[in-house]
Write a protein that holds these residues in place. Sequence first.
Motif, PDB file in Angstrom:
ATOM      1  N   LYS A  20      39.484  42.314 -17.208  1.00 31.35           N
ATOM      2  CA  LYS A  20      38.758  42.374 -18.466  1.00 31.35           C
ATOM      3  C   LYS A  20      39.507  41.482 -19.449  1.00 31.35           C
ATOM      4  CE  LYS A  20      37.047  45.613 -21.892  1.00 31.35           C
ATOM      5  NZ  LYS A  20      37.115  46.973 -22.398  1.00 31.35           N
ATOM      6  N   ASP A  23      43.294  42.085 -20.992  1.00 29.43           N
ATOM      7  CA  ASP A  23      43.904  43.221 -20.282  1.00 29.43           C
ATOM      8  C   ASP A  23      45.410  43.080 -20.081  1.00 29.43           C
ATOM      9  OD1 ASP A  23      44.070  41.375 -18.183  1.00 29.43           O
ATOM     10  OD2 ASP A  23      42.488  42.334 -17.008  1.00 29.43           O
ATOM     11  N   LYS A  55      41.178  52.229 -21.300  1.00 31.92           N
ATOM     12  CA  LYS A  55      40.050  51.511 -21.913  1.00 31.92           C
ATOM     13  C   LYS A  55      40.410  51.040 -23.317  1.00 31.92           C
ATOM     14  CE  LYS A  55      36.208  53.432 -19.299  1.00 31.92           C
ATOM     15  NZ  LYS A  55      34.975  54.252 -19.348  1.00 31.92           N
ATOM     16  N   ASP A  58      42.157  47.782 -23.452  1.00 33.15           N
ATOM     17  CA  ASP A  58      41.357  46.681 -22.907  1.00 33.15           C
ATOM     18  C   ASP A  58      41.528  46.499 -21.406  1.00 33.15           C
ATOM     19  OD1 ASP A  58      39.993  45.986 -25.222  1.00 33.15           O
ATOM     20  OD2 ASP A  58      41.608  44.663 -25.906  1.00 33.15           O
ATOM     21  N   ALA A  60      40.239  47.816 -17.423  1.00 34.86           N
ATOM     22  CA  ALA A  60      38.984  48.231 -16.792  1.00 34.86           C
ATOM     23  C   ALA A  60      39.273  49.145 -15.600  1.00 34.86           C
ATOM     24  CB  ALA A  60      38.196  47.002 -16.348  1.00 34.86           C
TER      25      ALA A  60
END
Length: 109
Positions: A20, A23, A55, A58, A60
């Motif tokens: 993501k 991340d 989450k 950031d 996933a």
Amino acid sequence: MAKEKKPHQVYTLLVEVGRKDGDGLPRESTGAALMVYASGVDEAEAVRETVAILKQADMAPLDVSGYGTLEERLAEGHDIEDDERALMDRALDENAVIVAQMTPFYDKA
């Protein structure tokens, strides 16, 4: 009658995360496995808290595997080092989710 409050315990979780934006994983990686110690009144709460925090960071989360409490792991014969116990104690003291280890995944094309 007041509802009795269940004591928190620390659960060992293995969380697989995908990619993501933002991340923080290595650029070439396809995801990672995170070894996490999470506090909760039960494993389901520990999993929910862990997923929510990842989450917010950031990440996933894709899959979570539970390995139980310290007592459950000892009963299964797991060898648990002092530094691992210290992280578990910290997670309990701080009612926190602690990422103890991150192993990135790479495609071997």
